[in-house]
Design an enzyme around this catalytic site. Structure first.
Site, PDB file in Angstrom:
ATOM      1  N   LYS A 119      72.540  48.537  58.937  1.00  0.00           N
ATOM      2  CA  LYS A 119      73.250  48.845  60.184  1.00  0.00           C
ATOM      3  C   LYS A 119      74.732  48.677  59.864  1.00  0.00           C
ATOM      4  CE  LYS A 119      75.226  48.023  64.197  1.00  0.00           C
ATOM      5  NZ  LYS A 119      76.560  48.426  63.776  1.00  0.00           N
TER       6      LYS A 119
ATOM      7  N   GLU B 216      79.454  36.528  55.160  1.00  0.00           N
ATOM      8  CA  GLU B 216      80.853  36.634  54.723  1.00  0.00           C
ATOM      9  C   GLU B 216      81.672  36.831  55.982  1.00  0.00           C
ATOM     10  OE1 GLU B 216      82.414  36.203  52.052  1.00  0.00           O
ATOM     11  OE2 GLU B 216      80.704  36.100  50.698  1.00  0.00           O
TER      12      GLU B 216
ATOM     13  N   GLU C   6      92.748  34.022  62.259  1.00  0.00           N
ATOM     14  CA  GLU C   6      92.682  35.325  61.602  1.00  0.00           C
ATOM     15  C   GLU C   6      93.132  36.418  62.579  1.00  0.00           C
ATOM     16  OE1 GLU C   6      88.816  37.023  60.460  1.00  0.00           O
ATOM     17  OE2 GLU C   6      89.757  37.530  58.540  1.00  0.00           O
TER      18      GLU C   6
ATOM     19  N   CYS D 141      89.368  40.949  54.864  1.00  0.00           N
ATOM     20  CA  CYS D 141      89.065  39.509  54.916  1.00  0.00           C
ATOM     21  C   CYS D 141      89.992  38.778  53.974  1.00  0.00           C
ATOM     22  CB  CYS D 141      87.649  39.226  54.450  1.00  0.00           C
ATOM     23  SG  CYS D 141      86.445  40.219  55.251  1.00  0.00           S
TER      24      CYS D 141
HETATM   25  C1  UN1 Z   1      86.916  42.475  52.587  1.00  0.00           C
HETATM   26  O1  UN1 Z   1      88.023  42.500  53.052  1.00  0.00           O
HETATM   27  O2  UN1 Z   1      85.947  42.078  53.274  1.00  0.00           O
HETATM   28  O3  UN1 Z   1      89.313  42.059  47.272  1.00  0.00           O
HETATM   29  C2  UN1 Z   1      86.574  42.954  51.233  1.00  0.00           C
HETATM   30  C3  UN1 Z   1      89.510  42.960  48.082  1.00  0.00           C
HETATM   31  C4  UN1 Z   1      88.517  44.089  48.159  1.00  0.00           C
HETATM   32  C5  UN1 Z   1      87.367  43.708  49.013  1.00  0.00           C
HETATM   33  C6  UN1 Z   1      87.750  43.181  50.360  1.00  0.00           C
HETATM   34  N1  UN1 Z   1      88.075  44.427  46.835  1.00  0.00           N
HETATM   35  O4  UN1 Z   1      90.480  42.954  48.828  1.00  0.00           O
END
Ligand code: UN1
Length: 507
Positions: free
Chosen positions: A184, A259, A395, A293
């Site tokens: 999903k 995550e 965040e 992230c």
């Molecule tokens: C994410 O933001 O969840 O290292 C992944 C990085 C990318 C992956 C980010 N290769 O910024």
């Protein structure tokens, strides 16, 4: 027929993929996939699925499980290598479609697809390894070893910001380990996940092994997470949703890998190459419009170089070209949707009014001219931020970064570690002692020296400490520990009863 309705009826329809068939939702409802740089641009119409669709997908995945589990791992991997070839051949098309539905610039969507390709090749290689181990048994004429076995049916829930890379991080290891899946993906980016799944079909992955259900997370997420036949949930997304999923999985005793958020920081020492640090900070803070992230949302800068750094960074940020990611000259695309826009703008307000930080540049919603129909926010730098301000702690997930001054390396490390998350960190320094000390003390899952907090590579583990996750790591070979379980095997060839822990061995 009114013009808008006529235009809409010509929009292409896409379907769910269940048991090897492309099917609409049993709800007969649809949702539009629109371009965040231009909301008049409708990319496609996707099934607004419901719990029945999830049940159908889970049932298909369950039916396919035994045959796929029994397919030798090197054979499973062969299909995945073919998948890699298909992804490579279609990289340009996937990138364009991803930019259209997600907004980030073409170079970055190319990187996203490339990350999926890298992940596919690297992880498919595990089909000929999936290493276990042997170890001596404590009795004579007895053999002991340990092998990986699939966990079973996996539910994969993925976000909007890496529309093909993140699904691939979960899908490919799940498949190589011999699991079947229901995917999903983020409702803002259904086409990229569909492209990946279609490529799986073209590569020859058997019917029912991979299933895709489109729709609203609030509607179908709980049906997937709560389904008794789903053994594992792998989730990337917000901390709030991750916690709800974890609670449900705990009640049902499911394996769950999460995550979630980040509040990553770059330390800039007084001995750093400042031009390089500014360059890295711009990329880390405003790449993907800050919707990573791993985004560099805090820049912790030594007082001796603070003024110079803020001036240079603000100047560069104010000159970044914000616009439609399909235009090759664009450097920063839109944010994903109105809700994101409101949240980010809300944080800009908090920074200004509640926290009392200094707005060095940006802070505006861009809604005139070419920006009229999209979700654009100007790259924003707050200066004179103190570590405990809300913009220094929470965040934001947008093109906003906060510069925080410090005097000693220990103080900087305390600032970096002083948040609820622990995904990524970085230090710019020319001093090897500073670099190694920081690598030792920064409590994050990823740490960079002389580059920004973004840019993880697929063959190294990815994930974070504290509020970022629940102890798992994706990517690398470490991801195999999520998607397989250990089975210890004891083979006694002595021809008699031997009792572990009880029999004595005569030397
Ligand atoms: C994410 O933001 O969840 O290292 C992944 C990085 C990318 C992956 C980010 N290769 O910024």
């Amino acid at each position: 027929m009114a013009k808008a309705a006529k235009a809409k009826s010509s929009v292409k329809k896409y379907y769910n993929y269940i048991g090897g068939e492309w099917v609409p939702s049993s709800s007969k409802d649809w949702f539009d996939n629109t371009n965040p740089a231009d909301t008049n641009d409708v990319i496609g119409r996707f099934p607004q699925s419901n719990a029945d669709d999830i049940r159908a997908a889970v049932s298909a995945a369950k039916n396919a499980a035994t045959a796929w589990r029994r397919t030798p791992a090197p054979r499973r991997a062969e299909i995945l290598f073919k998948l890699g070839e298909i992804l490579r051949a279609n990289k340009d098309q996937y990138s364009r479609e991803m930019t259209r539905e997600m907004g980030k610039v073409l170079k970055e969507t190319g990187g996203d697809v490339q990350e999926a390709i890298d992940c596919t090749y690297f992880t498919a290689g595990e089909g000929r390894r999936l290493h276990g181990f042997t170890t001596p048994a404590e009795m004579p004429n007895k053999f002991a070893m340990c092998v990986r076995q699939p966990v079973g049916l996996c539910g994969l829930i993925t976000p909007f910001n890496f529309p093909m890379a993140i699904p691939s991080w979960k899908l490919i290891p799940a498949l190589v380990c011999g699991n079947t899946v229901v995917l999903k993906s983020g409702e803002d980016v259904p086409l990229s996940a569909l492209n990946l799944v279609k490529a799986c079909e073209q590569a020859g992955i058997p019917k029912g092994v991979v299933n895709l259900v489109n729709g609203d997370g609030g509607e179908i997420g709980p049906a997937l997470v709560g389904h008794p036949d789903v053994r594992l949930i792998s989730f990337t997304g917000s901390t709030a949703t991750g916690k709800i999923i974890a609670e449900q999985c705990a009640r049902d005793n499911k394996i769950v890998s999460l995550e979630m958020g980040g509040k990553n920081a770059i330390i800039v020492m007084d001995d750093a190459d400042i031009d390089n640090a500014v360059e890295g900070s711009l990329w880390g803070a405003f790449g993907t419009s800050g919707q990573r992230c791993t985004a560099s949302s805090r820049l912790v800068v030594h007082k001796k170089v603070y003024k110079k750094f803020v001036t240079q960074l603000s100047d560069r940020a104010s000159r970044l070209r914000v616009g439609n990611g399909l235009d090759r000259r664009t450097e920063v695309g839109p944010v994903i949707n109105q809700q994101a826009m409101d949240k980010i703008h809300g944080y800009i307000d908090i920074g200004r009014r509640h926290d009392g930080a200094k707005l060095a540049t940006g802070g505006e919603i861009l809604n005139k001219g070419s920006h009229k129909n999209g979700y654009f926010i100007s790259p924003t730098v707050f200066a004179d931020v103190s570590p405990k301000m809300r913009i220094g702690q929470e965040e934001i997930f947008g093109p906003v970064t906060s510069v925080i001054p410090f005097s000693t390396l220990d103080e900087a490390i305390e600032i970096v570690n002083g948040v609820a998350y622990g995904l990524s960190s970085a230090i710019y320094t020319q001093n090897v002692n500073h670099a190694f000390y920081a690598m030792q003390e920064l409590y994050t899952g990823i740490c960079y020296v002389n580059s920004a907090t973004i840019g993880a590579e697929v063959h190294l583990p990815f994930g974070g400490t504290k509020g970022t996750g629940n102890g798992h790591r994706e990517a690398g070979t470490q991801v195999l520990d999520i998607f397989s379980e250990w089975k210890s095997l004891y083979i006694d060839y002595s021809g008699r009863l031997q009792k572990a822990q009880i029999d004595e061995f005569e030397i």
